[in-house]
Design an enzyme around this catalytic site. Structure first.
Site, PDB file in Angstrom:
ATOM      1  N   THR A 128     -50.739-125.295   0.211  1.00  0.00           N
ATOM      2  CA  THR A 128     -52.164-125.142   0.515  1.00  0.00           C
ATOM      3  C   THR A 128     -52.885-126.494   0.511  1.00  0.00           C
ATOM      4  O   THR A 128     -52.467-127.422  -0.204  1.00  0.00           O
ATOM      5  CB  THR A 128     -52.798-124.207  -0.544  1.00  0.00           C
ATOM      6  OG1 THR A 128     -54.213-124.344  -0.514  1.00  0.00           O
ATOM      7  CG2 THR A 128     -52.347-124.540  -1.966  1.00  0.00           C
ATOM      8  N   ASP A 129     -53.999-126.547   1.231  1.00  0.00           N
ATOM      9  CA  ASP A 129     -54.820-127.770   1.214  1.00  0.00           C
ATOM     10  C   ASP A 129     -55.405-128.024  -0.178  1.00  0.00           C
ATOM     11  O   ASP A 129     -55.848-129.127  -0.484  1.00  0.00           O
ATOM     12  CB  ASP A 129     -55.944-127.701   2.262  1.00  0.00           C
ATOM     13  CG  ASP A 129     -56.887-126.500   2.121  1.00  0.00           C
ATOM     14  OD1 ASP A 129     -56.698-125.675   1.213  1.00  0.00           O
ATOM     15  OD2 ASP A 129     -57.827-126.400   2.948  1.00  0.00           O
ATOM     16  N   GLU A 130     -55.395-126.985  -1.039  1.00  0.00           N
ATOM     17  CA  GLU A 130     -56.029-127.131  -2.357  1.00  0.00           C
ATOM     18  C   GLU A 130     -55.277-128.101  -3.277  1.00  0.00           C
ATOM     19  O   GLU A 130     -55.832-128.564  -4.266  1.00  0.00           O
ATOM     20  CB  GLU A 130     -56.182-125.756  -3.021  1.00  0.00           C
ATOM     21  CG  GLU A 130     -56.941-124.815  -2.104  1.00  0.00           C
ATOM     22  CD  GLU A 130     -57.481-123.567  -2.763  1.00  0.00           C
ATOM     23  OE1 GLU A 130     -57.673-123.567  -3.988  1.00  0.00           O
ATOM     24  OE2 GLU A 130     -57.716-122.593  -2.035  1.00  0.00           O
ATOM     25  N   TYR A 153     -54.694-122.352 -10.124  1.00  0.00           N
ATOM     26  CA  TYR A 153     -53.969-121.982  -8.896  1.00  0.00           C
ATOM     27  C   TYR A 153     -53.423-123.220  -8.194  1.00  0.00           C
ATOM     28  O   TYR A 153     -52.226-123.318  -7.917  1.00  0.00           O
ATOM     29  CB  TYR A 153     -54.892-121.199  -7.948  1.00  0.00           C
ATOM     30  CG  TYR A 153     -54.368-121.108  -6.525  1.00  0.00           C
ATOM     31  CD1 TYR A 153     -53.185-120.429  -6.240  1.00  0.00           C
ATOM     32  CD2 TYR A 153     -55.054-121.709  -5.461  1.00  0.00           C
ATOM     33  CE1 TYR A 153     -52.697-120.352  -4.933  1.00  0.00           C
ATOM     34  CE2 TYR A 153     -54.574-121.628  -4.159  1.00  0.00           C
ATOM     35  CZ  TYR A 153     -53.400-120.952  -3.896  1.00  0.00           C
ATOM     36  OH  TYR A 153     -52.918-120.875  -2.603  1.00  0.00           O
ATOM     37  N   LYS A 157     -49.536-124.565  -7.451  1.00  0.00           N
ATOM     38  CA  LYS A 157     -49.001-124.813  -6.110  1.00  0.00           C
ATOM     39  C   LYS A 157     -48.531-126.275  -5.970  1.00  0.00           C
ATOM     40  O   LYS A 157     -47.505-126.547  -5.359  1.00  0.00           O
ATOM     41  CB  LYS A 157     -50.043-124.499  -5.040  1.00  0.00           C
ATOM     42  CG  LYS A 157     -50.429-123.040  -4.929  1.00  0.00           C
ATOM     43  CD  LYS A 157     -49.298-122.132  -4.471  1.00  0.00           C
ATOM     44  CE  LYS A 157     -48.882-122.356  -3.042  1.00  0.00           C
ATOM     45  NZ  LYS A 157     -47.834-121.378  -2.613  1.00  0.00           N
TER      46      LYS A 157
HETATM   47  P1  NAD Z   1     -51.343-112.759  -0.874  1.00  0.00           P
HETATM   48  O1  NAD Z   1     -51.889-112.799  -2.242  1.00  0.00           O
HETATM   49  O2  NAD Z   1     -51.993-111.909   0.175  1.00  0.00           O
HETATM   50  O3  NAD Z   1     -49.812-112.290  -0.933  1.00  0.00           O
HETATM   51  C1  NAD Z   1     -48.894-112.775  -1.872  1.00  0.00           C
HETATM   52  C2  NAD Z   1     -47.633-111.933  -1.748  1.00  0.00           C
HETATM   53  O4  NAD Z   1     -46.682-112.430  -2.715  1.00  0.00           O
HETATM   54  C3  NAD Z   1     -47.853-110.454  -2.077  1.00  0.00           C
HETATM   55  O5  NAD Z   1     -47.182-109.657  -1.145  1.00  0.00           O
HETATM   56  C4  NAD Z   1     -47.252-110.295  -3.469  1.00  0.00           C
HETATM   57  O6  NAD Z   1     -46.754-108.990  -3.725  1.00  0.00           O
HETATM   58  C5  NAD Z   1     -46.129-111.333  -3.421  1.00  0.00           C
HETATM   59  N1  NAD Z   1     -45.743-111.793  -4.767  1.00  0.00           N
HETATM   60  C6  NAD Z   1     -46.558-112.226  -5.757  1.00  0.00           C
HETATM   61  N2  NAD Z   1     -45.841-112.529  -6.852  1.00  0.00           N
HETATM   62  C7  NAD Z   1     -44.543-112.316  -6.527  1.00  0.00           C
HETATM   63  C8  NAD Z   1     -43.315-112.471  -7.238  1.00  0.00           C
HETATM   64  N3  NAD Z   1     -43.292-112.893  -8.502  1.00  0.00           N
HETATM   65  N4  NAD Z   1     -42.165-112.162  -6.607  1.00  0.00           N
HETATM   66  C9  NAD Z   1     -42.177-111.697  -5.317  1.00  0.00           C
HETATM   67  N5  NAD Z   1     -43.302-111.514  -4.616  1.00  0.00           N
HETATM   68  C10 NAD Z   1     -44.471-111.827  -5.202  1.00  0.00           C
HETATM   69  O7  NAD Z   1     -51.254-114.260  -0.416  1.00  0.00           O
HETATM   70  P2  NAD Z   1     -51.448-114.966   1.000  1.00  0.00           P
HETATM   71  O8  NAD Z   1     -52.884-115.260   1.188  1.00  0.00           O
HETATM   72  O9  NAD Z   1     -50.691-114.235   2.030  1.00  0.00           O
HETATM   73  O10 NAD Z   1     -50.732-116.361   0.701  1.00  0.00           O
HETATM   74  C11 NAD Z   1     -49.351-116.536   0.979  1.00  0.00           C
HETATM   75  C12 NAD Z   1     -48.967-117.971   0.672  1.00  0.00           C
HETATM   76  O11 NAD Z   1     -49.775-118.848   1.444  1.00  0.00           O
HETATM   77  C13 NAD Z   1     -49.180-118.364  -0.774  1.00  0.00           C
HETATM   78  O12 NAD Z   1     -48.109-119.174  -1.173  1.00  0.00           O
HETATM   79  C14 NAD Z   1     -50.480-119.144  -0.763  1.00  0.00           C
HETATM   80  O13 NAD Z   1     -50.511-120.093  -1.800  1.00  0.00           O
HETATM   81  C15 NAD Z   1     -50.398-119.800   0.600  1.00  0.00           C
HETATM   82  N6  NAD Z   1     -51.685-120.130   1.226  1.00  0.00           N
HETATM   83  C16 NAD Z   1     -52.653-119.180   1.360  1.00  0.00           C
HETATM   84  C17 NAD Z   1     -53.841-119.506   2.004  1.00  0.00           C
HETATM   85  C18 NAD Z   1     -54.927-118.477   2.234  1.00  0.00           C
HETATM   86  O14 NAD Z   1     -56.007-118.833   2.701  1.00  0.00           O
HETATM   87  N7  NAD Z   1     -54.706-117.213   1.947  1.00  0.00           N
HETATM   88  C19 NAD Z   1     -54.039-120.804   2.499  1.00  0.00           C
HETATM   89  C20 NAD Z   1     -53.017-121.746   2.339  1.00  0.00           C
HETATM   90  C21 NAD Z   1     -51.851-121.386   1.708  1.00  0.00           C
HETATM   91  P1  TYD Z   2     -61.856-118.369  -1.544  1.00  0.00           P
HETATM   92  O1  TYD Z   2     -61.744-117.379  -0.423  1.00  0.00           O
HETATM   93  O2  TYD Z   2     -61.646-117.916  -2.936  1.00  0.00           O
HETATM   94  O3  TYD Z   2     -60.890-119.563  -1.165  1.00  0.00           O
HETATM   95  P2  TYD Z   2     -60.698-121.020  -1.871  1.00  0.00           P
HETATM   96  O4  TYD Z   2     -59.364-120.867  -2.484  1.00  0.00           O
HETATM   97  O5  TYD Z   2     -60.776-121.977  -0.747  1.00  0.00           O
HETATM   98  O6  TYD Z   2     -61.739-121.284  -2.876  1.00  0.00           O
HETATM   99  O7  TYD Z   2     -63.309-119.035  -1.468  1.00  0.00           O
HETATM  100  C1  TYD Z   2     -63.718-119.759  -0.327  1.00  0.00           C
HETATM  101  C2  TYD Z   2     -65.069-120.368  -0.605  1.00  0.00           C
HETATM  102  O8  TYD Z   2     -66.021-119.318  -0.835  1.00  0.00           O
HETATM  103  C3  TYD Z   2     -65.095-121.224  -1.850  1.00  0.00           C
HETATM  104  O9  TYD Z   2     -65.986-122.316  -1.665  1.00  0.00           O
HETATM  105  C4  TYD Z   2     -65.661-120.298  -2.912  1.00  0.00           C
HETATM  106  C5  TYD Z   2     -66.621-119.437  -2.125  1.00  0.00           C
HETATM  107  N1  TYD Z   2     -66.809-118.076  -2.674  1.00  0.00           N
HETATM  108  C6  TYD Z   2     -68.104-117.600  -2.947  1.00  0.00           C
HETATM  109  O10 TYD Z   2     -69.111-118.297  -2.744  1.00  0.00           O
HETATM  110  N2  TYD Z   2     -68.228-116.343  -3.464  1.00  0.00           N
HETATM  111  C7  TYD Z   2     -67.164-115.533  -3.713  1.00  0.00           C
HETATM  112  O11 TYD Z   2     -67.349-114.390  -4.191  1.00  0.00           O
HETATM  113  C8  TYD Z   2     -65.838-116.024  -3.410  1.00  0.00           C
HETATM  114  C9  TYD Z   2     -64.622-115.191  -3.660  1.00  0.00           C
HETATM  115  C10 TYD Z   2     -65.722-117.305  -2.885  1.00  0.00           C
END
Ligand code: NAD
Ligand code: TYD
Length: 344
Positions: A128-130, A153, A157
């Site tokens: 992630t960019d985080e 978090y 990561k």
């Molecule tokens: P999500 O929370 O929707 O899904 C996570 C999945 O992982 C779920 O299906 C969950 O059941 C599974 N999981 C959790 N713990 C587990 C374990 N111990 N063993 C097996 N499976 C397990 O997440 P997402 O938003 O789809 O993110 C997926 C990946 O992308 C993550 O690694 C996250 O860090 C990364 N990511 C997400 C975002 C975003 O904006 N959502 C951005 C950049 C990177």
């Molecule tokens: P989020 O979706 O949790 O992603 P990130 O991991 O990038 O923080 O939040 C995106 C942005 O929205 C972040 O600046 C936090 C803000 N935010 C709110 O203002 N209110 C909320 O209830 C949530 C969940 C996020």
């Protein structure tokens, strides 16, 4: 034939990636390995299972369970592991960091060990960019910047990224890492800001904006992220990391204006509340390295927000049972005690 193990494939990005892979390449078999936590849902993969049954299998398991991971790798003749499995919500990591260390750090280590034992399998880590932390001024993060995570978090990561790189250097494991900006689109658990605000707005509930709402994020459509991951798997240089996003960030307030406009809902739903602890104000990625592989996003952030708002408006069957379940406990824990702020 590529035999890919997609961990976390029942989650938001994972299920979109699985569908993308199966649609794009008939020479690919996919095994989803997922624990099915609150965020993992089999209905996310129902259409995939019906359409691609012969090239797709689901195994329920924890990535921290080394024996079960190794059994899956051996039984399915896996040649590539793509690790999406993680705990993913910053606010949950602030409330309870323990499971983040378990899954995101230890779980990644278990997968790396399995990849090493079964003949140095191709390994791709979804990051992630985080991990770069808050980015000042007009700077953009490039892949070899130092990692500076600031939430439990992002710290988990970033630790995983370091393990993945260490396995490449130490054991010559063929790895790549991708660092994505905020994804939005179908099947995202409605705790993340865009689906939370869209579903709250559809219910005419307030949108709890943290602090002044001027934090900056790059909202990319999930299909664009999936296309870039697939390209990195095929053309990425081993040992390298790649940023994925649109390269155009906007404030949370700007994002809210767009989704309210798309849904025809009033601005009076905006409610500023006490800020998130340690809130990163800005993420910003330089995505030129990934674009040089021959990728560019199809959606601007605004198009992605509008498309996402329409999907949630049209798919209440998917999110209503979620909001009626575990989500309620989380919502209470994260929002009930939060101070309301005057309009800003
Ligand atoms: P999500 O929370 O929707 O899904 C996570 C999945 O992982 C779920 O299906 C969950 O059941 C599974 N999981 C959790 N713990 C587990 C374990 N111990 N063993 C097996 N499976 C397990 O997440 P997402 O938003 O789809 O993110 C997926 C990946 O992308 C993550 O690694 C996250 O860090 C990364 N990511 C997400 C975002 C975003 O904006 N959502 C951005 C950049 C990177
Ligand atoms: P989020 O979706 O949790 O992603 P990130 O991991 O990038 O923080 O939040 C995106 C942005 O929205 C972040 O600046 C936090 C803000 N935010 C709110 O203002 N209110 C909320 O209830 C949530 C969940 C996020």
């Amino acid at each position: 034939m590529r035999n890919i193990l997609v961990t976390g494939g029942a989650g938001f990005i994972g299920c979109n990636f699985v569908r993308y892979l199966l649609e794009q390449s008939s020479g690919t078999e996919v095994t989803v390995y997922d624990k099915l936590t609150y965020a993992g849902r089999l209905e996310n993969l129902k259409a995939v299972s019906e359409r691609f049954g012969s090239r797709y299998l689901f195994i329920q398991g924890d990535i921290c369970d080394a024996e079960k991971v190794e059994d899956a790798v051996a039984a399915r003749h896996i040649d590539t592991i793509v690790n999406f499995a993680a705990e993913t919500h910053v606010d949950r990591s602030i409330l309870d960091p323990d499971v983040f260390v378990q899954t995101d750090v230890y779980g990644t280590y278990v997968l790396l060990e399995a990849a090493r034992k079964y003949g140095n399998l191709r390994f791709h880590q979804i990051s992630t960019d985080e991990v770069y932390g808050h980015i000042e001024g007009r700077r953009r993060s490039v892949e070899n910047d130092a990692l500076a995570p600031r939430s439990p978090y992002s710290a988990s990561k970033a630790s995983a990224d370091l393990f993945v790189s260490a396995y490449h250097i130490t054991y010559d494991l063929p790895v790549t890492i991708s660092r994505g900006a905020n994804n939005i689109g179908p099947f995202q658990y409605p705790e993340k800001v865009v689906p939370l605000f869209v579903t709250n707005a559809l219910e005419s509930m307030p949108l709890p904006v943290y602090g002044d709402g001027k934090q900056m994020r790059d909202y990319q459509f999930v299909a664009d992220h999936c296309a870039a991951i697939d390209l990195i798997l095929r053309r990425g240089r081993i040992g390298e990391s790649y940023n994925i996003g649109t390269g155009a960030e906007m404030t949370n307030l700007a994002m809210i204006e767009i989704l309210l406009d798309e849904l025809g809902k009033p601005r009076s739903l905006i409610q500023h509340v006490e800020d998130r602890r340690g809130h990163d104000r800005r993420y910003s990625l330089d995505v030129s390295k990934t674009m040089a592989l021959g990728w560019e996003p199809d959606y601007t952030p605004e198009e992605a927000i509008r498309a996402t708002a329409r999907w949630y408006r049209d798919n209440r069957w998917w999110w209503q049972p979620i909001r009626d379940g575990e989500f309620k406990d989380f919502y209470r824990a994260n929002y009930a005690g939060r101070k309301k702020l005057e309009p800003q």
